[in-house]
Motif scaffolding. Structure first.
Motif, PDB file in Angstrom:
ATOM      1  N   LEU A 261       0.828  -1.210   0.000  1.00  0.00           N
ATOM      2  CA  LEU A 261       0.000   0.000   0.000  1.00  0.00           C
ATOM      3  C   LEU A 261       0.860   1.256   0.000  1.00  0.00           C
ATOM      4  CD1 LEU A 261      -2.847  -0.950   2.521  1.00  0.00           C
ATOM      5  CD2 LEU A 261      -3.047  -0.729   0.038  1.00  0.00           C
ATOM      6  N   CYS A 262       1.906   1.258   0.815  1.00  0.00           N
ATOM      7  CA  CYS A 262       2.763   2.439   0.903  1.00  0.00           C
ATOM      8  C   CYS A 262       3.527   2.665  -0.397  1.00  0.00           C
ATOM      9  CB  CYS A 262       3.731   2.300   2.081  1.00  0.00           C
ATOM     10  SG  CYS A 262       2.925   2.437   3.689  1.00  0.00           S
ATOM     11  N   GLU A 263       3.912   1.582  -1.063  1.00  0.00           N
ATOM     12  CA  GLU A 263       4.580   1.729  -2.354  1.00  0.00           C
ATOM     13  C   GLU A 263       3.619   2.310  -3.383  1.00  0.00           C
ATOM     14  OE1 GLU A 263       6.021  -2.137  -3.236  1.00  0.00           O
ATOM     15  OE2 GLU A 263       7.748  -2.015  -1.883  1.00  0.00           O
ATOM     16  N   GLU A 264       2.368   1.828  -3.393  1.00  0.00           N
ATOM     17  CA  GLU A 264       1.372   2.348  -4.335  1.00  0.00           C
ATOM     18  C   GLU A 264       1.085   3.819  -4.072  1.00  0.00           C
ATOM     19  OE1 GLU A 264      -2.234   0.080  -4.632  1.00  0.00           O
ATOM     20  OE2 GLU A 264      -1.178  -1.818  -4.395  1.00  0.00           O
ATOM     21  N   ALA A 265       1.052   4.182  -2.781  1.00  0.00           N
ATOM     22  CA  ALA A 265       0.691   5.555  -2.408  1.00  0.00           C
ATOM     23  C   ALA A 265       1.897   6.483  -2.338  1.00  0.00           C
ATOM     24  CB  ALA A 265      -0.021   5.543  -1.053  1.00  0.00           C
ATOM     25  N   SER A 266       3.112   5.939  -2.503  1.00  0.00           N
ATOM     26  CA  SER A 266       4.354   6.723  -2.395  1.00  0.00           C
ATOM     27  C   SER A 266       4.433   7.430  -1.047  1.00  0.00           C
ATOM     28  CB  SER A 266       4.458   7.735  -3.550  1.00  0.00           C
ATOM     29  OG  SER A 266       4.486   7.074  -4.789  1.00  0.00           O
ATOM     30  N   ILE A 267       4.165   6.665  -0.001  1.00  0.00           N
ATOM     31  CA  ILE A 267       4.212   7.194   1.364  1.00  0.00           C
ATOM     32  C   ILE A 267       5.301   6.435   2.124  1.00  0.00           C
ATOM     33  CG2 ILE A 267       2.959   7.470   3.538  1.00  0.00           C
ATOM     34  CD1 ILE A 267       0.367   7.490   1.884  1.00  0.00           C
ATOM     35  N   GLU A 268       6.143   7.177   2.838  1.00  0.00           N
ATOM     36  CA  GLU A 268       7.192   6.539   3.624  1.00  0.00           C
ATOM     37  C   GLU A 268       7.541   7.401   4.825  1.00  0.00           C
ATOM     38  OE1 GLU A 268      11.258   8.224   1.608  1.00  0.00           O
ATOM     39  OE2 GLU A 268      10.399   6.412   0.718  1.00  0.00           O
ATOM     40  N   ILE A 269       8.215   6.783   5.784  1.00  0.00           N
ATOM     41  CA  ILE A 269       8.763   7.498   6.936  1.00  0.00           C
ATOM     42  C   ILE A 269      10.234   7.104   7.039  1.00  0.00           C
ATOM     43  CG2 ILE A 269       8.723   7.779   9.446  1.00  0.00           C
ATOM     44  CD1 ILE A 269       5.755   7.318   9.406  1.00  0.00           C
ATOM     45  N   ASP A 270      11.098   8.070   6.829  1.00  0.00           N
ATOM     46  CA  ASP A 270      12.551   7.828   6.880  1.00  0.00           C
ATOM     47  C   ASP A 270      12.951   6.685   5.958  1.00  0.00           C
ATOM     48  OD1 ASP A 270      12.838   9.841   8.759  1.00  0.00           O
ATOM     49  OD2 ASP A 270      12.542   8.475  10.450  1.00  0.00           O
ATOM     50  N   GLY A 271      12.358   6.670   4.774  1.00  0.00           N
ATOM     51  CA  GLY A 271      12.731   5.681   3.782  1.00  0.00           C
ATOM     52  C   GLY A 271      12.103   4.322   3.957  1.00  0.00           C
ATOM     53  N   GLU A 272      11.197   4.155   4.924  1.00  0.00           N
ATOM     54  CA  GLU A 272      10.563   2.872   5.181  1.00  0.00           C
ATOM     55  C   GLU A 272       9.055   2.981   5.044  1.00  0.00           C
ATOM     56  OE1 GLU A 272      13.139   0.213   8.160  1.00  0.00           O
ATOM     57  OE2 GLU A 272      12.165   1.914   9.149  1.00  0.00           O
ATOM     58  N   TYR A 273       8.424   1.842   4.755  1.00  0.00           N
ATOM     59  CA  TYR A 273       6.959   1.813   4.703  1.00  0.00           C
ATOM     60  C   TYR A 273       6.389   1.988   6.107  1.00  0.00           C
ATOM     61  CZ  TYR A 273       6.804  -2.985   6.590  1.00  0.00           C
ATOM     62  OH  TYR A 273       6.895  -4.099   7.402  1.00  0.00           O
ATOM     63  N   LEU A 274       5.105   2.285   6.202  1.00  0.00           N
ATOM     64  CA  LEU A 274       4.446   2.473   7.498  1.00  0.00           C
ATOM     65  C   LEU A 274       4.165   1.098   8.108  1.00  0.00           C
ATOM     66  CD1 LEU A 274       4.168   5.270   6.193  1.00  0.00           C
ATOM     67  CD2 LEU A 274       1.912   5.467   7.270  1.00  0.00           C
ATOM     68  N   LYS A 275       4.925   0.755   9.134  1.00  0.00           N
ATOM     69  CA  LYS A 275       4.802  -0.560   9.755  1.00  0.00           C
ATOM     70  C   LYS A 275       3.574  -0.594  10.664  1.00  0.00           C
ATOM     71  CE  LYS A 275       9.797  -1.180   9.622  1.00  0.00           C
ATOM     72  NZ  LYS A 275      11.048  -1.416  10.405  1.00  0.00           N
ATOM     73  N   PRO A 276       2.949  -1.771  10.813  1.00  0.00           N
ATOM     74  CA  PRO A 276       1.710  -1.851  11.599  1.00  0.00           C
ATOM     75  C   PRO A 276       1.821  -1.257  12.999  1.00  0.00           C
ATOM     76  CG  PRO A 276       1.986  -3.869  10.359  1.00  0.00           C
ATOM     77  CD  PRO A 276       3.240  -3.059  10.127  1.00  0.00           C
ATOM     78  N   HIS A 277       2.887  -1.560  13.734  1.00  0.00           N
ATOM     79  CA  HIS A 277       2.958  -1.071  15.111  1.00  0.00           C
ATOM     80  C   HIS A 277       3.231   0.427  15.179  1.00  0.00           C
ATOM     81  CE1 HIS A 277       2.824  -2.344  19.269  1.00  0.00           C
ATOM     82  NE2 HIS A 277       3.839  -1.557  19.546  1.00  0.00           N
ATOM     83  N   GLY A 278       3.729   0.991  14.076  1.00  0.00           N
ATOM     84  CA  GLY A 278       3.944   2.429  14.048  1.00  0.00           C
ATOM     85  C   GLY A 278       2.656   3.217  14.159  1.00  0.00           C
ATOM     86  N   GLY A 279       1.530   2.612  13.719  1.00  0.00           N
ATOM     87  CA  GLY A 279       0.241   3.280  13.869  1.00  0.00           C
ATOM     88  C   GLY A 279      -0.129   3.445  15.327  1.00  0.00           C
TER      89      GLY A 279
END
Length: 377
Positions: A309-327
């Motif tokens: 999803l993050c790759e499709e949306a071009s969304i990242e945090i410090d070069g990484e996708y949004l990990k589940p526990h980060g929410g």
């Protein structure tokens, strides 16, 4: 003259009896509650994994296997057990080692089997400065908007594509807006009690869900209107056959087919009959038709989904996708900045001290940025 040094009786040597005696020796409060939680899990591990129910049967190898088990529960996303909790000086191992030392002092054991270095070496490493991901408010909003649009765009498409999009939106809203852990929502192959949240666990009318919490008890979490709306629309699209269906079924076709085959075999179907029915319907259609529950999406599956999803949306945090526990961490950080007690209650921390420990550093970093912004102006 008869000696009174007869050693502990078999009843005193029973593991659960010794644990209760240890708890009775402690004053009430958080330390006793933490001991009760950790030692209960220690006893379950020894009984189920090592067939040990008595102190006299407990060996150094059993304790080393327990340390290795703690290591397996630690993962980079922190869904289950953090390295900070499980390492050599963390509460889990410290409490077990202290309990066994108490058993030595109470003459229930001759030596402490958790003391040797080869036990501690099996524990996970922990570096206090390890960077933990927090979803920022901007990243969360961008991802929520992306999955909203993605679901809306599938309204005129065929069922499977629409179902996936509505499921993915429900997953993102649950991770972003409830504070739930991944292990509370998805299947954990290492834990028989974590087989994914079920529709019967949701009360959408009142905005409440029951999850199997870190305390290994059912805990209630609030569902905001946005979460409820996403779950209600997803429920209409998914059309689960029973309330025992997982909220987030896997879409892994071999797993779905296996669930159909196993379920029909349990009902006396022959291999030929099963093969014939697969020629006429998909696995999901058969699961609905025969009211069989599909497997739940796994924690690893959820991570892979978030990455896509993050790759499709071009969304990242410090070069990484949004990990589940980060929410969960991101929500906790925002709540903590406004109301520490609300953050504690939402995240279901045992004490406010745990909340302070988790978010004080993040709060200071945010205040530093705000201070710099003001000074720059």
């Amino acid at each position: 003259m008869e000696s009174d040094n007869t050693g502990p009786s078999p009843e005193e040597n029973a593991l659960e009896t010794a644990i209760q005696a240890r708890l009775d020796s402690l004053d009430s409060g958080n330390y006793r509650a933490n001991n009760e939680l950790v030692l209960a899990q220690f006893a379950i591990f020894l009984r189920d994994k090592r067939d040990v129910t008595s102190l006299e049967d407990l060996t150094v190898l059993d304790c080393r296997r327990y340390a290795q088990w703690l290591r397996t529960r630690v993962n980079d996303d922190g869904d289950d057990l953090s390295a900070a909790s499980a390492h050599a000086n963390g509460p889990y191992f410290t409490i077990v080692r202290a309990f066994l030392s108490w058993c030595v002092d109470d003459e229930r054991l001759d030596t402490n089997p958790a003391r040797p270095n080869r036990v501690k070496q099996a524990l996970p490493e922990y570096h206090a400065d390890h960077d933990r991901q927090f979803w920022s408010a901007d990243a969360r909003k961008a991802l929520l908007n992306f999955v909203d649009k993605r679901a809306h765009d599938t309204l005129d498409q065929f069922d499977d594509t629409r179902e996936r999009a509505f499921r993915d939106r429900a997953i993102v809203t649950m991770l972003a807006l409830t504070g739930a852990r991944g292990a509370e929502l998805f299947h954990d192959p290492r834990d028989d009690h974590r087989n994914g949240i079920r529709w019967r666990n949701l009360d959408l009318e009142n905005g409440v869900a029951l999850v199997f919490g870190k305390t290994r008890e059912e805990q209630a979490i609030p569902l905001t209107k946005r979460v409820v709306d996403g779950l209600e629309s997803y429920h209409r699209v998914l059309d689960p056959a029973t309330s025992d269906w997982p909220v987030f079924p896997t879409r892994h076709h071999p797993s779905l087919a296996t669930a159909v085959r196993d379920g029909l075999q349990d009902r006396g179907w022959t291999e030929d009959d099963i093969a014939a029915t697969f020629e006429e319907s998909t696995s999901m259609e058969l699961l609905r038709e025969h009211e069989l529950a599909p497997p739940a999406l796994s924690k690893n599956g959820a991570r892979s989904l978030m990455q896509r999803l993050c790759e499709e949306a071009s969304i990242e945090i410090d070069g990484e996708y949004l990990k589940p526990h980060g929410g969960r961490r991101g929500l906790g950080s925002e709540l903590y900045a406004v109301d520490a007690e609300l953050a504690q209650e939402t995240l279901r921390h045992e004490s406010i001290e745990t909340t302070h420990e988790s978010y004080r550093k993040q709060s200071v970093a945010e205040r530093k940025k705000r201070l710099e912004d003001i000074l720059d102006e």
